[in-house]
Design a protein around this motif. Structure first.
Motif, PDB file in Angstrom:
ATOM      1  N   ILE A   1     -12.028  17.426  29.083  1.00 43.85           N
ATOM      2  CA  ILE A   1     -11.274  17.225  27.827  1.00 43.85           C
ATOM      3  C   ILE A   1     -11.219  18.536  27.037  1.00 43.85           C
ATOM      4  CG2 ILE A   1     -11.294  16.052  25.589  1.00 43.85           C
ATOM      5  CD1 ILE A   1     -12.583  13.636  27.041  1.00 43.85           C
ATOM      6  N   LYS A   2     -12.342  19.274  27.010  1.00 46.92           N
ATOM      7  CA  LYS A   2     -12.368  20.548  26.293  1.00 46.92           C
ATOM      8  C   LYS A   2     -11.336  21.502  26.881  1.00 46.92           C
ATOM      9  CE  LYS A   2     -15.235  24.528  25.210  1.00 46.92           C
ATOM     10  NZ  LYS A   2     -16.455  25.260  25.509  1.00 46.92           N
ATOM     11  N   ALA A   3     -11.284  21.545  28.229  1.00 46.17           N
ATOM     12  CA  ALA A   3     -10.335  22.458  28.881  1.00 46.17           C
ATOM     13  C   ALA A   3      -8.895  21.993  28.677  1.00 46.17           C
ATOM     14  CB  ALA A   3     -10.664  22.557  30.371  1.00 46.17           C
ATOM     15  N   SER A   4      -8.626  20.700  28.880  1.00 44.02           N
ATOM     16  CA  SER A   4      -7.234  20.224  28.795  1.00 44.02           C
ATOM     17  C   SER A   4      -6.683  20.282  27.376  1.00 44.02           C
ATOM     18  CB  SER A   4      -7.124  18.801  29.348  1.00 44.02           C
ATOM     19  OG  SER A   4      -7.811  17.892  28.506  1.00 44.02           O
ATOM     20  N   ARG A   5      -7.527  20.108  26.415  1.00 41.16           N
ATOM     21  CA  ARG A   5      -7.084  20.148  25.005  1.00 41.16           C
ATOM     22  C   ARG A   5      -7.248  21.539  24.389  1.00 41.16           C
ATOM     23  NH1 ARG A   5      -5.366  15.853  22.312  1.00 41.16           N
ATOM     24  NH2 ARG A   5      -5.526  13.859  23.370  1.00 41.16           N
TER      25      ARG A   5
ATOM     26  N   LEU B   1      -9.692  13.719  16.823  1.00 41.11           N
ATOM     27  CA  LEU B   1      -9.096  12.418  17.170  1.00 41.11           C
ATOM     28  C   LEU B   1      -8.671  12.379  18.632  1.00 41.11           C
ATOM     29  CD1 LEU B   1      -6.980  11.801  13.942  1.00 41.11           C
ATOM     30  CD2 LEU B   1      -9.184  10.789  14.549  1.00 41.11           C
ATOM     31  N   GLY B   2      -8.129  13.483  19.131  1.00 47.40           N
ATOM     32  CA  GLY B   2      -7.733  13.554  20.543  1.00 47.40           C
ATOM     33  C   GLY B   2      -8.921  13.456  21.467  1.00 47.40           C
ATOM     34  N   LEU B   3     -10.005  14.160  21.126  1.00 46.96           N
ATOM     35  CA  LEU B   3     -11.225  14.094  21.931  1.00 46.96           C
ATOM     36  C   LEU B   3     -11.750  12.667  22.004  1.00 46.96           C
ATOM     37  CD1 LEU B   3     -13.773  15.525  23.300  1.00 46.96           C
ATOM     38  CD2 LEU B   3     -14.768  15.356  21.017  1.00 46.96           C
ATOM     39  N   LEU B   4     -11.832  11.994  20.855  1.00 48.88           N
ATOM     40  CA  LEU B   4     -12.353  10.626  20.829  1.00 48.88           C
ATOM     41  C   LEU B   4     -11.462   9.669  21.620  1.00 48.88           C
ATOM     42  CD1 LEU B   4     -13.521  10.434  17.102  1.00 48.88           C
ATOM     43  CD2 LEU B   4     -14.941  10.771  19.132  1.00 48.88           C
ATOM     44  N   ALA B   5     -10.154   9.831  21.505  1.00 52.92           N
ATOM     45  CA  ALA B   5      -9.224   8.974  22.266  1.00 52.92           C
ATOM     46  C   ALA B   5      -9.393   9.201  23.763  1.00 52.92           C
ATOM     47  CB  ALA B   5      -7.787   9.250  21.824  1.00 52.92           C
ATOM     48  N   ASP B   6      -9.498  10.471  24.172  1.00 46.91           N
ATOM     49  CA  ASP B   6      -9.672  10.771  25.600  1.00 46.91           C
ATOM     50  C   ASP B   6     -10.984  10.207  26.129  1.00 46.91           C
ATOM     51  OD1 ASP B   6      -7.268  12.050  25.564  1.00 46.91           O
ATOM     52  OD2 ASP B   6      -8.079  14.088  25.669  1.00 46.91           O
TER      53      ASP B   6
ATOM     54  N   PHE C   1     -19.018  17.097  12.733  1.00 42.56           N
ATOM     55  CA  PHE C   1     -20.367  16.676  13.111  1.00 42.56           C
ATOM     56  C   PHE C   1     -20.309  15.159  13.307  1.00 42.56           C
ATOM     57  CE2 PHE C   1     -20.635  20.335  10.358  1.00 42.56           C
ATOM     58  CZ  PHE C   1     -21.523  21.175  10.996  1.00 42.56           C
ATOM     59  N   CYS C   2     -20.551  14.704  14.529  1.00 48.98           N
ATOM     60  CA  CYS C   2     -20.409  13.271  14.820  1.00 48.98           C
ATOM     61  C   CYS C   2     -21.643  12.734  15.526  1.00 48.98           C
ATOM     62  CB  CYS C   2     -19.192  13.014  15.711  1.00 48.98           C
ATOM     63  SG  CYS C   2     -17.629  13.416  14.925  1.00 48.98           S
ATOM     64  N   GLU C   3     -21.890  11.460  15.310  1.00 45.37           N
ATOM     65  CA  GLU C   3     -22.882  10.704  16.078  1.00 45.37           C
ATOM     66  C   GLU C   3     -22.128   9.602  16.801  1.00 45.37           C
ATOM     67  OE1 GLU C   3     -26.168   9.380  13.759  1.00 45.37           O
ATOM     68  OE2 GLU C   3     -26.634  11.411  13.044  1.00 45.37           O
ATOM     69  N   ILE C   4     -22.220   9.625  18.116  1.00 45.42           N
ATOM     70  CA  ILE C   4     -21.422   8.725  18.955  1.00 45.42           C
ATOM     71  C   ILE C   4     -22.353   7.969  19.891  1.00 45.42           C
ATOM     72  CG2 ILE C   4     -19.612   8.629  20.733  1.00 45.42           C
ATOM     73  CD1 ILE C   4     -18.497  11.231  19.480  1.00 45.42           C
ATOM     74  N   ASP C   5     -22.115   6.699  20.051  1.00 46.52           N
ATOM     75  CA  ASP C   5     -22.893   5.880  20.990  1.00 46.52           C
ATOM     76  C   ASP C   5     -22.065   5.623  22.247  1.00 46.52           C
ATOM     77  OD1 ASP C   5     -25.080   5.707  19.325  1.00 46.52           O
ATOM     78  OD2 ASP C   5     -24.437   3.822  18.406  1.00 46.52           O
ATOM     79  N   TRP C   6     -22.689   5.855  23.396  1.00 44.37           N
ATOM     80  CA  TRP C   6     -22.095   5.484  24.682  1.00 44.37           C
ATOM     81  C   TRP C   6     -22.762   4.164  25.070  1.00 44.37           C
ATOM     82  CZ3 TRP C   6     -19.206   9.428  27.501  1.00 44.37           C
ATOM     83  CH2 TRP C   6     -19.160  10.664  26.850  1.00 44.37           C
ATOM     84  N   ILE C   7     -22.031   3.077  25.027  1.00 40.78           N
ATOM     85  CA  ILE C   7     -22.614   1.747  25.238  1.00 40.78           C
ATOM     86  C   ILE C   7     -22.188   1.202  26.597  1.00 40.78           C
ATOM     87  CG2 ILE C   7     -22.763  -0.612  24.333  1.00 40.78           C
ATOM     88  CD1 ILE C   7     -22.054   0.606  21.563  1.00 40.78           C
ATOM     89  N   THR C   8     -23.179   0.711  27.339  1.00 40.32           N
ATOM     90  CA  THR C   8     -22.885   0.075  28.625  1.00 40.32           C
ATOM     91  C   THR C   8     -23.545  -1.303  28.660  1.00 40.32           C
ATOM     92  OG1 THR C   8     -24.796   1.190  29.610  1.00 40.32           O
ATOM     93  CG2 THR C   8     -22.651   2.230  29.928  1.00 40.32           C
ATOM     94  N   LEU C   9     -22.975  -2.164  29.461  1.00 36.53           N
ATOM     95  CA  LEU C   9     -23.510  -3.519  29.670  1.00 36.53           C
ATOM     96  C   LEU C   9     -24.058  -3.572  31.076  1.00 36.53           C
ATOM     97  CD1 LEU C   9     -23.666  -6.470  28.543  1.00 36.53           C
ATOM     98  CD2 LEU C   9     -21.491  -6.855  29.696  1.00 36.53           C
TER      99      LEU C   9
END
Length: 198
Positions: A100-104, A149-154, A186-194
């Motif tokens: 995502i960093k490279a493509s954006r 916003l683009g990073l989060l959507a991707d 500065f963001c705090e993001i959760d990666w949630i799995t079931l």
């Protein structure tokens, strides 16, 4: 003859009065019975109506429960389709962030993914599954808010986890004349799995 006729008339009148009294008593009994059985029928009707309403209410609840179960099954099938029940794939997530960093063409991307842990003791998934979370802290310079916003959507579209943004703040860079970026996120993001409990 008059005296005899009047005695006969008195006897007839007495019998007529006795018959009338008997008829009145019988009529009163019939009316009482009609009122009694009418009241019994009314009570039975009201009980049947109450039973019917209870049955209708139970049927509506059953229909609501069935609809809710179908909706949950659809959500679960969508979670399965998206691959969100797979185990944590940190290497894939790191590669996705790099891609995502490279493509954006983002100016920078610093992050730290903490060890996986249960999401919340209060949040319980049924059917032998549990929610797990891998918290991530993210810092990135921005040309504009659209980069974030683009990073989060991707991320949401490309990873096999539910990406939940817990918090984000954007600050203006103090000396932006020497830098291309005017903002920093500065963001705090959760990666949630079931995942299935073992």
């Amino acid at each position: 003859m008059n005296a005899t006729a009047s005695v006969i008339n008195l006897k007839n009148l007495r019998w007529c009065l006795l018959l009338l009294a008997g008829a009145l008593i019988a009529s009163g009994g019939i009316v009482g019975a009609i009122l009694y059985y009418g009241q019994q029928a009314d009570t039975a009707y009201k009980q049947a109506l109450a039973h019917q309403n209870q049955t209708r209410a139970r049927l509506l609840r059953a229909n609501d429960d069935e609809r809710e179960i179908r909706e949950k099954i659809a959500i679960y099938q969508e979670i399965l389709r998206q691959g969100r029940t797979e185990s944590e794939r940190r290497l894939d997530w790191v590669e996705t962030l790099r891609g995502i960093k490279a493509s954006r063409r983002l100016l920078g991307l610093d992050y730290e993914i903490s060890p996986q842990r249960p999401l919340d003791e209060k949040v319980v998934a049924s059917g032998g599954y549990s929610f797990l979370v891998s918290p991530m802290k993210l810092e990135m310079p921005l040309l504009h808010e659209g980069d974030l916003l683009g990073l989060l959507a991707d991320l949401s579209n490309q990873v096999h986890a539910l990406v939940s943004v817990r918090s984000c703040r954007i600050e203006r860079v103090a000396d932006s004349a020497a830098q291309a970026a005017h903002l920093k996120a500065f963001c705090e993001i959760d990666w949630i799995t079931l995942q299935e409990k073992t």
